[in-house]
Design a protein around this motif. Structure first.
Motif, PDB file in Angstrom:
ATOM      1  N   GLN A 196       0.831  -1.212   0.000  1.00 52.42           N
ATOM      2  CA  GLN A 196       0.000   0.000   0.000  1.00 52.42           C
ATOM      3  C   GLN A 196       0.867   1.264   0.000  1.00 52.42           C
ATOM      4  OE1 GLN A 196      -3.150  -0.679  -0.642  1.00 52.42           O
ATOM      5  NE2 GLN A 196      -2.453  -2.795  -0.429  1.00 52.42           N
ATOM      6  N   VAL A 197       1.976   1.216   0.738  1.00 53.50           N
ATOM      7  CA  VAL A 197       2.924   2.338   0.743  1.00 53.50           C
ATOM      8  C   VAL A 197       3.473   2.540  -0.665  1.00 53.50           C
ATOM      9  CG1 VAL A 197       5.160   3.141   1.619  1.00 53.50           C
ATOM     10  CG2 VAL A 197       3.541   1.998   3.164  1.00 53.50           C
ATOM     11  N   TRP A 198       3.850   1.440  -1.306  1.00 48.54           N
ATOM     12  CA  TRP A 198       4.393   1.507  -2.659  1.00 48.54           C
ATOM     13  C   TRP A 198       3.368   2.085  -3.633  1.00 48.54           C
ATOM     14  CZ3 TRP A 198       3.260  -2.776  -6.387  1.00 48.54           C
ATOM     15  CH2 TRP A 198       3.734  -2.480  -7.656  1.00 48.54           C
ATOM     16  N   LEU A 199       2.132   1.615  -3.575  1.00 48.89           N
ATOM     17  CA  LEU A 199       1.099   2.097  -4.499  1.00 48.89           C
ATOM     18  C   LEU A 199       0.834   3.583  -4.313  1.00 48.89           C
ATOM     19  CD1 LEU A 199      -1.387  -0.915  -4.383  1.00 48.89           C
ATOM     20  CD2 LEU A 199       0.173  -0.284  -6.249  1.00 48.89           C
ATOM     21  N   LEU A 200       0.785   4.024  -3.064  1.00 53.80           N
ATOM     22  CA  LEU A 200       0.569   5.445  -2.781  1.00 53.80           C
ATOM     23  C   LEU A 200       1.734   6.283  -3.284  1.00 53.80           C
ATOM     24  CD1 LEU A 200      -1.216   7.591  -1.397  1.00 53.80           C
ATOM     25  CD2 LEU A 200       0.064   7.146   0.695  1.00 53.80           C
ATOM     26  N   ALA A 201       2.954   5.843  -2.996  1.00 51.07           N
ATOM     27  CA  ALA A 201       4.144   6.576  -3.439  1.00 51.07           C
ATOM     28  C   ALA A 201       4.250   6.576  -4.963  1.00 51.07           C
ATOM     29  CB  ALA A 201       5.393   5.967  -2.821  1.00 51.07           C
TER      30      ALA A 201
END
Length: 194
Positions: free
Chosen positions: A31-36
């Motif tokens: 989720q962090v990766w997708l947001l970033a």
């Protein structure tokens, strides 16, 4: 396998617990990766990728036996699958590749050196193996050379920092609590102090 390299029940349980904990954390990290990625673009994966190597480094630095880095990443992948990762069984291949990249570095020291520079190198090893794997899987050969170099450098830095350095910090924190007493890490540290 020599008796010295056989895993005890306690060691097996520790690797299993680390696999479960990091499996959940790895899935959340998506989720962090997708947001970033929505903000910073496609090279974001290479910037955050190192976190997905940390289980192998933490487990290996604690247990200090052949195969631990590989097993930890494989267990972490299995937990992600059980938690419903959309990547499915392909995660087992990813875990094997990343774990093997770290394992090769530990093998180069004959599983005897777990100092920070080796942990950083293990993170880079996992990054290199994962880069080769994603190159094949996603046809990186079609990308511009400058972009490829940028992606590779960012992934190696991420492996060193979010894999190796963060793994070192986690292991130091766990060691400080006393929960690792009696394990290889504890034995090595007590021997070094004599």
């Amino acid at each position: 396998m020599t008796r010295q390299n056989r895993w005890t029940l306690r060691e097996t349980m520790i690797v299993a617990v680390l696999g479960a904990v990091f499996g959940a954390l790895y899935l959340a990290w998506v989720q962090v990766w997708l947001l970033a990625q929505a903000v910073f673009g496609p090279v974001t994966m290479d910037v955050v990728m190192g976190f997905w190597f940390v289980a192998s480094i933490v487990a290996a630095a604690i247990i200090r036996k052949p195969g631990v880095a590989l097993a930890a990443e494989m267990l972490t992948a299995a937990v992600q699958i059980m938690l419903g990762s959309p990547a499915g069984l392909l995660l087992l291949v990813t875990g094997a590749v990343q774990g093997a990249g770290a394992e090769v570095v530990f093998a180069a020291t004959r599983w005897r050196n777990y100092r920070l520079p080796v942990l950083l190198a293990a993170g880079v090893g996992a990054a290199v193996f994962s880069f080769i794997y994603t190159w094949i899987r996603f046809d990186y050969g079609a990308l511009a050379p400058g972009l490829l170099v940028t992606m590779f450098v960012l992934r190696c830095l991420s492996g060193a920092l979010l894999g190796g350095w963060l793994g070192h910090v986690i292991v130091q924190g766990l060691y400080g609590t006393g929960v690792l007493s009696g394990l290889a890490i504890d034995h090595d540290r007590r021997t070094a102090r004599r």
